[in-house]
Scaffold this active site. Structure first.
Site: not given
Lengths: 367, 258, 66
Positions: B97, B158, B184-185, B206-207
């Site tokens: 990635k 994040g 993301a997001g 992830n987060t």
């Protein structure tokens, strides 16, 4: 990869079966979508979709306004030479038709240009027959040089050229190309174009792409509606435009919707295109390609042209003559086709304004 | 009905990719994998810290899981290419990635450098999955450069803001002939579900999982949300019915007697 | 003999191979990748590399990341 590969994908497509499978719900669903795909577009060309003309028109109207605003760009054609080595069965300029041929010299072109410029229109479309040995690239290039003095946008509608030849004319100031495949049906094409330079289906098909590769600002393609089953030619025209728009993002892609008109010669029109069908094709194209220009010429009648302004049109020719020397030299004996809307530019301007649209005489100027 | 996502020759049943960063303990990772159903997991490459050798994230990742190393830390294409080659040499396959982030304040990616890195790595046989702003022109360049998928951000890394770039992602889904994996997001399972409903091929989360009070439960929820969104997309949405119209103001002229 | 490992200088007192160094650092159970003077070294060659003065080593491993 060229558009021919896309054509081959659908060449043997079972159109009949597909159209039979289209339901009213399917059409409603398609009309509720934000963007539609190829087969959705084809569905909008079906018999079922013809029952949804008002919905299609509403959607087309909204998409056109949000992408283009309430404006119609006006342009005017200038025929500078009608010598032709082709013998296209449906065309008034066919080499087989014994007509008085004309080929303007540069002074005559300037005289015509001055006369046209008096109308205030700044976009001109230069047309010739298909006789590369008479109306040579060099002759066209010199004509463009003259037209540049009077007009800010110069389009060409001439025989198909190579990328290099397009490049020469683009360097001289040509900003748009109109070239029609006439029919995408390869077999029928061969039948209708028995002789001359235009006989080469592939060369013609690749011409808009060659111009895009030569970095032309705008290309205008289309089929001569009425030659083949209109559903097929309308579908392939849309696919061709979509192909060009995706591959050449810096070119403005437009579609013309010429319906075959009476002309010199005795060609019988095999597929009549009614006004309803015309509206169906135009709105389907708009829904498929919200950003594509749609051009309608003076082949169409005044009242019909007024009525379709709200339905998706972005460009119209006005005050046109389809004869070589038809403006200042008063030649009107041999026309490429019969003009239906004979209104002057002034009258056209009034009609557009009355509909609360703005007629645009000058859209841009290449600096 | 079988619904397979194919990337780099690999056939995946699960369209949720998960990250391995920011967990309270790496020991949770196997449970997260099981709960979410994920088959692809991202990792990062860092210098070994000799002073604090504890556990290694790899020992918690089952062998049958496809590793997707990222190039985090890269600020230009040279660094990304170097990290990618190192990751491959570590023996974790050829997926990568690409993340090129020259902006420490917002953590936004550099599309131009990403295209350059993609071009080089795709030629070397990597399965390249570049992380970008959802920019159509960059995405098209990535297609030409040989990317295996495109990973547009839904919102800055994040932030958990959700699909703020929705309209741009829709354009990528329509125009790009590669799997679009939203990265993301994504803050909530409903965000992931929405991305899938739009036609995204997958989501990377992830987060939102790692920072939840109950990461395992949240992982399960994301797994199900991605499936729900995907199935809705495949099923096709019902038409929004508009009020009926009686008149035909635009096409009435077609029906008038002449 | 001074070498640089992951950006830090270290003094080696005796002749050491790359694989011995990794063993000494207690990271032999890790999945690692070694860049030796900017060149990636395959694991099979760790034995063959005898460290010398001014060598630069980057020893990397995987950590959690998104």
């Amino acid at each position: 990869m060229s558009f021919y590969d896309t054509y081959l994908k659908y060449k043997n497509f079972d159109f009949k079966n597909f159209f039979n499978s289209v339901t009213e719900n399917k059409i409603k669903y398609i009309l509720s979508k934000e963007r539609i795909n190829r087969l959705d577009f084809l569905s909008l060309l079906s018999e079922k979709a013809s029952g949804f003309l008002e919905d299609m028109a509403l959607k087309s109207h909204k998409l056109t306004i949000s992408n283009f605003g309430k404006v119609i760009l006006l342009f005017i054609p200038i025929y500078i030479s009608d010598y032709c080595s082709n013998s296209c069965l449906y065309c008034g300029f066919s080499a087989k038709n014994k007509i008085q041929r004309r080929h303007l010299n540069y002074d005559q072109i300037e005289t015509e240009a001055k006369k046209i410029a008096e109308t205030g229109i700044k976009h001109i479309l230069l047309l010739t027959g298909d006789a590369p040995k008479i109306a040579t690239v060099d002759y066209i290039k010199n004509s463009v040089k003259i037209l540049k003095k009077y007009f800010s946008g110069i389009g060409i509608e001439i025989y198909a050229l190579t990328q290099n030849e397009y490049n020469i004319l683009i360097q001289e100031g040509v900003d748009s190309l109109s070239i029609y495949q006439e029919t995408y049906n390869e077999k029928l094409y061969a039948k209708l174009h028995p002789a001359g330079h235009k006989k080469d289906y592939h060369f013609r098909l690749n011409a808009p792409e060659s111009a895009c590769m030569a970095k032309i600002r705008s290309v205008n393609i289309g089929a001569l509606l009425g030659l083949d089953e209109w559903q097929k030619d309308a579908f392939f025209t849309g696919l061709h435009a979509d192909y060009l728009q995706n591959k050449y993002m810096d070119a403005e892609v437009s579609i013309s919707l010429p319906r075959i008109r009476p002309h010199a010669g005795d060609f019988k029109i095999s597929h009549q295109i009614t006004d309803k069908t015309f509206v169906q094709i135009m709105t389907a194209i708009r829904i498929f390609m919200p950003r594509a220009g749609i051009t309608v010429s003076t082949r169409e009648a005044p009242e019909f042209r007024n009525n379709i302004i709200k339905l998706g049109v972005t460009k119209m020719s006005a005050g046109s003559s389809a004869s070589v020397g038809g403006y200042a030299l008063h030649n009107n004996d041999t026309k490429q086709f019969d003009i239906s809307d004979t209104r002057s530019v002034k009258k056209m301007e009034e009609a557009i304004t009355k509909l609360n649209y703005q007629p645009v005489f000058k859209d841009w100027q290449t600096l | 009905m079988e619904d397979i996502l194919e990337i780099g020759g690999e056939k995946l049943n699960c369209r949720l990719f998960i990250g391995t960063g920011k967990y309270p303990s790496d020991k949770l990772i196997p449970k997260i994998i099981t709960a979410s159903g994920a088959q692809v997991i991202t990792v990062a490459l860092r210098r070994v810290d000799f002073s604090a050798i504890t556990q290694n994230v790899m020992q918690f990742i089952p062998k049958n899981i496809r590793l997707l190393p990222n190039t985090s830390g890269a600020r230009n294409f040279e660094e990304a290419v170097r990290i990618a080659r190192l990751a491959k040499a570590a023996g974790c396959g050829n997926w990568i990635k690409i993340e090129v982030i020259p902006d420490n304040k917002r953590l936004l990616p550099d599309g131009h450098q990403t295209v350059k890195a993609t071009e080089i790595l795709a030629k070397e046989g990597f399965v390249v999955m570049p992380y970008i702003n959802p920019d159509l022109i960059i995405a098209k360049q990535l297609v030409s450069a040989g990317a295996a998928s495109v990973m547009p951000l839904g919102a800055p890394i994040g932030t958990n803001l959700g699909l703020k770039t929705k309209e741009m992602i829709k354009i990528l889904i329509e125009e790009i002939p590669l799997p679009i994996i939203v990265d993301a997001g994504i803050g909530k399972p409903s965000d992931a579900c929405e991305a899938m409903e739009l036609g995204a091929a997958g989501c990377l989360v992830n987060t939102a999982i790692a920072a939840s009070n109950n990461p395992v439960l949240m992982a399960e929820s994301f797994g199900k949300a991605v499936i729900a969104g995907r199935k809705a997309y495949l099923a096709g949405f019902a038409t929004k019915q508009k009020a009926a119209k009686a008149s035909s103001p635009l096409t009435g002229f077609l029906y008038e007697e002449k | 003999m001074i070498i640089k490992i992951n950006g830090k200088q270290e003094n080696l007192t005796k002749q050491t191979t790359l694989s011995e160094l990794i063993k000494d650092k207690k990271i032999d159970s890790y999945i690692i990748v070694v860049e030796y003077n900017k060149k990636i070294i395959p694991k099979e060659e760790f034995d063959k590399i005898i460290l010398k003065d001014k060598d630069k080593l980057e020893i990397l491993t995987f950590v959690g990341g998104g």
